[in-house]
Design an enzyme around this catalytic site. Structure first.
Site, PDB file in Angstrom:
ATOM      1  N   ASP A 236       0.812  -1.213   0.000  1.00  0.00           N
ATOM      2  CA  ASP A 236       0.000   0.000   0.000  1.00  0.00           C
ATOM      3  C   ASP A 236       0.847   1.265   0.000  1.00  0.00           C
ATOM      4  O   ASP A 236       0.377   2.337  -0.388  1.00  0.00           O
ATOM      5  CB  ASP A 236      -0.929  -0.019   1.216  1.00  0.00           C
ATOM      6  CG  ASP A 236      -1.880   1.161   1.235  1.00  0.00           C
ATOM      7  OD1 ASP A 236      -2.664   1.297   0.279  1.00  0.00           O
ATOM      8  OD2 ASP A 236      -1.834   1.961   2.191  1.00  0.00           O
ATOM      9  N   LEU A 317      -7.025   6.057   2.435  1.00  0.00           N
ATOM     10  CA  LEU A 317      -7.277   7.069   1.404  1.00  0.00           C
ATOM     11  C   LEU A 317      -6.118   7.229   0.431  1.00  0.00           C
ATOM     12  O   LEU A 317      -6.175   8.093  -0.447  1.00  0.00           O
ATOM     13  CB  LEU A 317      -7.566   8.426   2.063  1.00  0.00           C
ATOM     14  CG  LEU A 317      -8.796   8.488   2.964  1.00  0.00           C
ATOM     15  CD1 LEU A 317      -8.908   9.870   3.602  1.00  0.00           C
ATOM     16  CD2 LEU A 317     -10.062   8.175   2.177  1.00  0.00           C
ATOM     17  N   ARG A 318      -5.070   6.417   0.579  1.00  0.00           N
ATOM     18  CA  ARG A 318      -3.922   6.568  -0.311  1.00  0.00           C
ATOM     19  C   ARG A 318      -4.318   6.339  -1.767  1.00  0.00           C
ATOM     20  O   ARG A 318      -3.841   7.026  -2.673  1.00  0.00           O
ATOM     21  CB  ARG A 318      -2.804   5.598   0.087  1.00  0.00           C
ATOM     22  CG  ARG A 318      -2.035   6.008   1.329  1.00  0.00           C
ATOM     23  CD  ARG A 318      -0.709   5.258   1.411  1.00  0.00           C
ATOM     24  NE  ARG A 318       0.013   5.580   2.633  1.00  0.00           N
ATOM     25  CZ  ARG A 318       0.041   4.823   3.712  1.00  0.00           C
ATOM     26  NH1 ARG A 318      -0.617   3.660   3.710  1.00  0.00           N
ATOM     27  NH2 ARG A 318       0.712   5.170   4.793  1.00  0.00           N
ATOM     28  N   GLY A 319      -5.182   5.360  -2.000  1.00  0.00           N
ATOM     29  CA  GLY A 319      -5.601   5.074  -3.367  1.00  0.00           C
ATOM     30  C   GLY A 319      -6.289   6.261  -4.021  1.00  0.00           C
ATOM     31  O   GLY A 319      -5.995   6.612  -5.171  1.00  0.00           O
TER      32      GLY A 319
END
Length: 429
Positions: A236, A317-319
């Protein structure tokens, strides 16, 4: 007696120490010219055939390093390390402070090492020079001290001096840090590197002595999935992820072989023949960097991105953030100013396929799942077919319900549903 023996031992040890230093310096001076002469140029990036998804991901990270790097997974011999080493030739020269170990910027205090920052605050004039954008390769056998750097505790305690020996993170500042076979590296070391990549800082603490220096770099990892996978927590942390395979197109494969043979025959001449294409791509990347701040993305597209991430159960929320940044970088690279649905479609699989939970029994890979969901939500033809199928299902359910109600009306009073009502006897007229 003990002090006298210790003094004799110290006196006897000093010449050995001097000899060892002298030998190291001489050896380094002797091999430096030959090492410089033996080095050959990298294979040109513009001559890498196929692997369009990998090349696009690398270029987008050059346009916007905040994307978070690239994870390249694929079989051996597919050009992973060749592409990464070729990428550095497309990057421009950077201004640095002369003799600085952290590649410090002479004008931006956020990119200065501890010593340079202190001199800048005192108002000293910092001597500037230019250097090639650094590419630092992290070996598998590296220790945490080699990566982060070490502090000389003896000097810190006796002389009050923070004697710091920079590590690989300091050398990679404002450049590229490449980890080949990242899936074989210790998870703890990978976590340290990714932490520095995300924060842009490296903190070294030893015995109460702390040093912080900038460590802003593009993190690129590669590996063979047959040799092991990375933990989901580490996956991730990479901004984008691509899977590469062996070229199957006969024309591309043949051209790649011919180019490689020509390169190995005369590397300098081959690279010189590609110079105009390389320079054109370098200019395009610099223009994209300058244009990036002007690129806009609509609220509707941002809502669509978050909706897709939510439907796919993407953790965190990285995506969402990476998709927004990668889409804007793509638009800037192509010389436009507004993000469209097609732009998001081109990069969304690379941004999300490594963030989804893997089911070993599922025949569909994660990238295909992302692409199918995106089409469902954006393609009018797919939406029309799904709406027709939904209406047909509702009508079939309604007819079945009406048929069941009609059958219930013909049952004798008090009879339960499904109960046998006997054989009907026809009445005589």
């Amino acid at each position: 007696m003990q002090s006298l023996q210790g003094q004799r031992a110290f006196t006897a040890a000093r010449p050995c120490h001097r000899i060892r230093q002298r030998l190291v310096v001489r050896a380094a001076a002797a091999i430096a010219p030959s090492a410089k002469a033996a080095k050959k140029p990298n294979f040109p990036f513009v001559k890498i055939q196929g692997q369009e998804e990998m090349k696009l991901a690398l270029l987008l990270n050059v346009v916007d390093p905040n994307i978070g790097g690239v994870l390249i997974m694929g079989d051996r011999g597919t050009g992973k390390s060749v592409a990464v080493r070729a990428l550095v030739d497309l990057l421009p020269q950077i201004d640095v402070i002369e003799g600085d170990s952290f590649n410090s910027s002479p004008t931006d205090p956020k990119l200065m090492g501890p010593d340079a920052l202190e001199r800048w605050r005192r108002g000293e004039k910092l001597p500037a020079t230019t250097m090639r954008t650094p590419l630092v390769e992290l070996p598998l056998g590296a220790t945490e001290d080699r990566i982060c750097g070490t502090i000389d505790i003896e000097k810190a305690l006796t002389q009050g001096i923070k004697a710091y020996e920079p590590g690989l993170l300091a050398k990679a500042n404002r450049g590229i840090l490449y980890v080949d076979e990242v899936n074989l590296l210790d998870d703890g070391l990978v976590d340290v590197v990714l932490d520095s990549s995300a924060s842009g800082l490296n903190t070294v603490e030893r015995e109460g002595v702390s040093i912080v220096h900038p460590a802003k770099f593009i993190m690129i990892g590669s590996g063979n999935p047959a040799e092991g996978e990375l933990r989901p927590q580490l996956l991730d942390r990479f901004g984008m992820s691509v899977n590469v395979g062996t070229l199957v197109d006969t024309k591309q494969r043949t051209q790649m072989v011919l180019d490689r043979l020509a390169y190995e025959s005369d590397p300098d001449a081959f690279v010189d023949s590609c110079r105009p294409e390389q320079d054109a791509l370098t200019t395009k990347l610099q223009a994209a960097r300058d244009r990036l701040k002007k690129v806009k993305i609509s609220t509707e597209l941002q809502v669509l991105i978050s909706d897709i991430c939510s439907r796919l159960d993407v953790d965190g929320l990285r995506g969402d953030i990476v998709i927004n940044r990668a889409a804007k970088a793509l638009v800037a690279f192509e010389g436009r100013s507004e993000v469209t649905v097609k732009d998001v479609e081109r990069i969304i699989s690379s941004c999300l396929n490594h963030r989804l939970r893997k089911d070993p029994l599922d025949p569909i890979d994660n990238g295909t799942k992302v692409a199918l969901l995106f089409r469902r939500l954006t393609d009018p033809e797919v939406q029309r077919r799904e709406e027709e199928a939904r209406r047909a299902k509702e009508e079939a359910a309604k007819k079945a319900k009406e048929a069941g109600a009609a059958g219930g009306a013909n049952r004798p009073a008090g009879a339960k549903a499904g109960a046998w009502s006997g054989i009907g006897v026809p009445t005589r007229r």
